[in-house]
Write an enzyme that holds these catalytic residues in place. Sequence first.
Site, mmCIF file in Angstrom:
data_model
loop_
_atom_site.group_PDB
_atom_site.id
_atom_site.type_symbol
_atom_site.label_atom_id
_atom_site.label_comp_id
_atom_site.label_asym_id
_atom_site.label_seq_id
_atom_site.Cartn_x
_atom_site.Cartn_y
_atom_site.Cartn_z
ATOM 1 N N GLU A 126 -21.581 -25.318 18.009
ATOM 2 C CA GLU A 126 -22.567 -25.951 17.131
ATOM 3 C C GLU A 126 -21.802 -26.472 15.922
ATOM 4 O O GLU A 126 -21.606 -25.795 14.929
ATOM 5 C CB GLU A 126 -23.643 -24.950 16.721
ATOM 6 C CG GLU A 126 -24.821 -25.613 16.032
ATOM 7 C CD GLU A 126 -25.895 -24.640 15.613
ATOM 8 O OE1 GLU A 126 -26.908 -25.114 15.068
ATOM 9 O OE2 GLU A 126 -25.740 -23.425 15.813
ATOM 10 N N ASP A 243 -39.969 -17.762 16.467
ATOM 11 C CA ASP A 243 -40.070 -16.560 15.644
ATOM 12 C C ASP A 243 -41.106 -16.698 14.536
ATOM 13 O O ASP A 243 -41.306 -15.757 13.753
ATOM 14 C CB ASP A 243 -38.709 -16.179 15.053
ATOM 15 C CG ASP A 243 -38.134 -17.235 14.106
ATOM 16 O OD1 ASP A 243 -38.717 -18.335 13.992
ATOM 17 O OD2 ASP A 243 -37.081 -16.965 13.487
ATOM 18 N N GLY A 244 -41.768 -17.867 14.434
ATOM 19 C CA GLY A 244 -42.748 -18.083 13.387
ATOM 20 C C GLY A 244 -42.142 -18.351 12.028
ATOM 21 O O GLY A 244 -42.878 -18.521 11.048
ATOM 22 N N ASP A 268 -31.328 -18.166 18.866
ATOM 23 C CA ASP A 268 -30.517 -18.477 17.687
ATOM 24 C C ASP A 268 -30.219 -17.196 16.908
ATOM 25 O O ASP A 268 -30.134 -17.206 15.682
ATOM 26 C CB ASP A 268 -31.214 -19.508 16.798
ATOM 27 C CG ASP A 268 -30.277 -20.142 15.778
ATOM 28 O OD1 ASP A 268 -29.163 -20.528 16.152
ATOM 29 O OD2 ASP A 268 -30.659 -20.249 14.592
#
Length: 371
Positions: A126, A243-244, A268
């Site tokens: 990444e 995950d909100g 992640d």
Amino acid sequence: MLTAIQNAQIFNGTTIIPNSTLLIRDQYIQDIIPASSVPSDATLVDAKGMLLSPGFIDLQIYGGGGYLFSNDPSTVALQAISDALVQQGTTTYMLTLATNENDIYLRAFEAAKSNPHPALAGLHLEGPFFNPIKRGAHIERLIHPPQLQEVNALLQAAGGTLKMMTLAPEVCSDEVLAVLQKNNVILSAGHSNATYNEAMQGFSKGIRTVTHLFNAMSAFHHRDTGLPGAAFLSNAYARIIADGIHADWQTLRISKQMMGRRLFLITDAVQENLSGAYVHIRKGDRYTLPDGTLSGSSITMSDAVRNCVRHAGIELAEALRMATLYPAEVMQEPTLGRIAPGTKANLVLLDEDINVKQVWHSGKAVAVPGS
């Protein structure tokens, strides 16, 4: 070795087949059969009516088992991470490295080459080829546009272990994109300030997926929908952190309605780490940098599936596909993400609350702590 998992609700990647028996021979699925047809020489396992699913696939995770891989890119760390993830039901994963010094990449490549754990599908870089405006938690001084010579050197050093790269399409030449694809690297758009047109051009040049939808990218605006709008209207897949926190439940619900089968799950997830280039501090249900910047999640793949069902109104079978079948499609791996004759016997047994109770990896039972 022949194993029969009986009394299971089998999710085969398409539908849930009630009260069935799964036959495993060595590392592969042999068949789904009636209980009355079990061969006499099979070892019997009672699923107790629980749900048997393909093992989870996580294409973006930074560590596990107490190790952040970029802080310790060693074979010891890699083994511990792999073992911990398999125990959580993640039977295939791409270990991710954030933008870092070249030495970290080289050490990571060597560790992956010398310890080819069967759960490790490869490394996912990444960065560092980002738009610094959307760097997120990444180190700004290391972010830069790619040069072809640098890319070729990375590929040579990786020796086939580099399987995915997140990059900003607006900073990458067509030549760089082509070389990465020629070397079987899956391209993902992320940490990008691309306009809608720049993003669509990147998709037309072979970028197949989008990294953590809505996070660290151009905003969805009514005069230029940016990278999110391009993801919605293209044929590309996108992954989201359920995950909100990285995206709220309404965003997850809307994205699912817009993208359908092209939206899939990642964690992640990072590990707490108080030294080195990336300091991740546990703040309740998330991780942050010392300055408070959101830097990673604390969820597992079973948490992500559960959150889709409980908070976004996504049907269980579809939430499971988001964690199994769809990432397998991104990888173009037909033996993963489904249960059918000839597919890998990577399996997870889930109770009614989507807790992991048992795992099989390459046909072998794996002990799950607390089960």
